[in-house]
Design an enzyme around this catalytic site. Structure first.
Site, PDB file in Angstrom:
ATOM      1  N   GLU A  39      -7.773  -2.137 -16.301  1.00 23.22           N
ATOM      2  CA  GLU A  39      -8.691  -3.032 -15.580  1.00 23.22           C
ATOM      3  C   GLU A  39      -8.428  -4.493 -15.939  1.00 23.22           C
ATOM      4  O   GLU A  39      -8.497  -5.368 -15.081  1.00 23.22           O
ATOM      5  CB  GLU A  39     -10.152  -2.671 -15.895  1.00 23.22           C
ATOM      6  N   CYS A 194      -9.625  -1.955   4.542  1.00 27.31           N
ATOM      7  CA  CYS A 194     -10.461  -3.129   4.824  1.00 27.31           C
ATOM      8  C   CYS A 194      -9.806  -4.352   4.175  1.00 27.31           C
ATOM      9  O   CYS A 194     -10.376  -5.025   3.329  1.00 27.31           O
ATOM     10  CB  CYS A 194     -11.876  -2.909   4.289  1.00 27.31           C
ATOM     11  N   CYS A 201      -9.720  -0.935  11.076  1.00 31.78           N
ATOM     12  CA  CYS A 201     -11.052  -0.351  11.262  1.00 31.78           C
ATOM     13  C   CYS A 201     -10.994   1.064  11.852  1.00 31.78           C
ATOM     14  O   CYS A 201     -11.854   1.898  11.563  1.00 31.78           O
ATOM     15  CB  CYS A 201     -11.902  -1.261  12.137  1.00 31.78           C
ATOM     16  N   CYS A 204     -11.057   3.604   9.220  1.00 26.40           N
ATOM     17  CA  CYS A 204     -12.069   3.397   8.173  1.00 26.40           C
ATOM     18  C   CYS A 204     -13.162   4.462   8.251  1.00 26.40           C
ATOM     19  O   CYS A 204     -13.716   4.705   9.331  1.00 26.40           O
ATOM     20  CB  CYS A 204     -12.685   2.014   8.334  1.00 26.40           C
ATOM     21  N   CYS A 210     -20.353   0.015  10.824  1.00 25.77           N
ATOM     22  CA  CYS A 210     -19.995  -1.269  10.212  1.00 25.77           C
ATOM     23  C   CYS A 210     -20.451  -2.412  11.108  1.00 25.77           C
ATOM     24  O   CYS A 210     -20.069  -2.500  12.271  1.00 25.77           O
ATOM     25  CB  CYS A 210     -18.492  -1.348   9.979  1.00 25.77           C
TER      26      CYS A 210
HETATM   27  S1  SF4 Z   1     -14.937  -0.891   9.838  1.00 21.84           S
HETATM   28 FE1  SF4 Z   1     -15.857  -2.492   8.574  1.00 21.84          FE
HETATM   29  S2  SF4 Z   1     -15.657  -1.753   6.490  1.00 21.84           S
HETATM   30 FE2  SF4 Z   1     -14.263  -0.557   7.771  1.00 21.84          FE
HETATM   31  S3  SF4 Z   1     -12.295  -1.618   7.696  1.00 21.84           S
HETATM   32 FE3  SF4 Z   1     -13.399  -2.401   9.482  1.00 21.84          FE
HETATM   33  S4  SF4 Z   1     -14.457  -4.195   8.714  1.00 21.84           S
HETATM   34 FE4  SF4 Z   1     -13.855  -3.001   6.925  1.00 21.84          FE
END
Ligand code: SF4
Length: 354
Positions: A39, A194, A201, A204, A210
């Site tokens: 870390e 992201c 997205c 995601c 989102c």
């Molecule tokens: S949907 Fe939202 S959280 Fe997911 S990658 Fe896109 S901006 Fe990021």
């Protein structure tokens, strides 16, 4: 929050089980000590850079006792090239504190870990979550980006109000189960999906709710702190080389940039060679050749340093130099911590063509 607290974590973990990064060296034999080293190295430094440094470091210092008992020079030697050397100094100091105040056992609460030098709240939480599997919320740059977008949290990430809002969200989303995996998962999502520009997205796991995606404005979040103007400094470095090829280095003060590291003497820009030699106690009749090489620029986080290298070849080594911390080192055979600039100057001392 307008979703069950576990929903975000559940979807994230399901995504991570399939797509997550699971082969980092610190994920093998995951101990609090190894997680701590990783870390700290990962602060400000890319994973691909950190991996070989991590392997070398834990091979030489496999546990907190070995690290605490080591010479700081050797710790900084293994840190050479990784940058942000205060991290290496703090690791060494913190290892001593763990030995003295925690009986050699790395602490297992965020508060106790955060009390060690060089460890902030998010890093402390990452160590406790990944090293001990205890519930603790992290908020590193990746997590800030994911949460600011998911919940469209505006305001500069440098402001306390924005940070407080993000910490509350981070805490609310952190599950009680599989917290080590969740911690890695949210970091992975920020690092691979992201991402800062053009987030993916469609891939995601939380895209359905989102808010930034719904508003078609993910890149608006998080708002960046206003940029500070970058300054440029300039220094002259005297690379003094004896007839056997050994190079004169001096240790820098313990604090500040390159604190505790070794370097060819750094003086003000344009410092005359005669003035340097006289102050160092090197008689002019020992000097064979003086050569100024091209200036090069080294970037730090907030400023650039223009380096003026001056190579001074001696016909014989003086009995001593007027510099209490000075040493002569061979460019390819030493165990001192050198900054990147010092390593370059010393390496070029045999052939200063730059
Ligand atoms: S949907 Fe939202 S959280 Fe997911 S990658 Fe896109 S901006 Fe990021």
């Amino acid at each position: 929050m307008n979703e069950p607290a576990t929903s975000f974590a559940r979807r994230l973990l399901a995504w991570w089980d399939v797509n997550g990064r699971k082969h980092f060296p610190w994920q093998r034999e995951r101990t609090p000590y190894r997680v701590w080293i990783a870390e700290i190295m990962l602060q400000q430094t890319q994973v691909s850079t950190v991996e070989p440094y991590f392997e070398r470091f834990v091979a030489r210092f496999p546990d907190v006792r070995t690290l605490a008992g080591a010479d700081l020079d050797e710790v900084l030697h293994l840190w050479s090239g990784l940058g942000y050397y205060a991290r290496g100094r703090n690791l060494h100091r913190a290892a001593g504190i763990v030995m003295r105040e925690h009986g050699g056992v790395f602490p297992d609460t965020v508060e106790a870990v955060q009390a060690l030098p060089g460890i902030g709240r998010s890093t402390a939480a990452a160590i406790v979550a990944q090293g001990y599997g205890r519930r603790a919320a992290i908020l590193d740059a990746n997590v800030k980006r994911v949460l600011a977008r998911r919940h469209s949290v505006g305001g500069s990430v440098a402001s306390t109000a924005t940070l407080d809002a993000l910490w509350r969200l981070a805490d609310a989303h952190t599950p009680a189960e599989r917290v080590a995996d969740y911690t890695q998962a949210i970091m992975d999502l920020g690092a691979t999906v992201c991402v800062r520009r053009r987030p993916r997205c469609q891939q995601c796991p939380v895209h359905a709710d989102c808010q930034a995606r719904a508003a078609r404005s993910p890149e608006r979040y998080p708002e960046r702190a206003p940029r500070r103007t970058r300054r440029v400094e300039r220094s002259r470095f005297f690379v003094v080389v004896d007839p056997q090829g050994a190079c004169l280095v001096e240790q820098r003060p313990p604090r500040g940039i390159w604190g505790g590291l070794w370097s060819p003497p750094q003086r003000g820009a344009g410092e005359p060679v005669d003035a340097f030699l006289e102050a160092a106690g090197i008689a002019p009749d020992l000097v064979g050749q003086v050569r100024a090489a091209d200036v090069f620029r080294h970037g730090f986080t907030h400023f650039d340093l223009d380096v003026e290298p001056v190579y001074v070849r001696l016909t014989s080594r003086p009995a001593q130099v007027h510099e209490t911390t000075a040493r002569w080192i061979h460019p390819r055979d030493h165990r001192l911590g050198l900054s990147k600039v010092a390593a370059r100057l010393v390496a070029d001392s045999g052939d200063p063509t730059g």
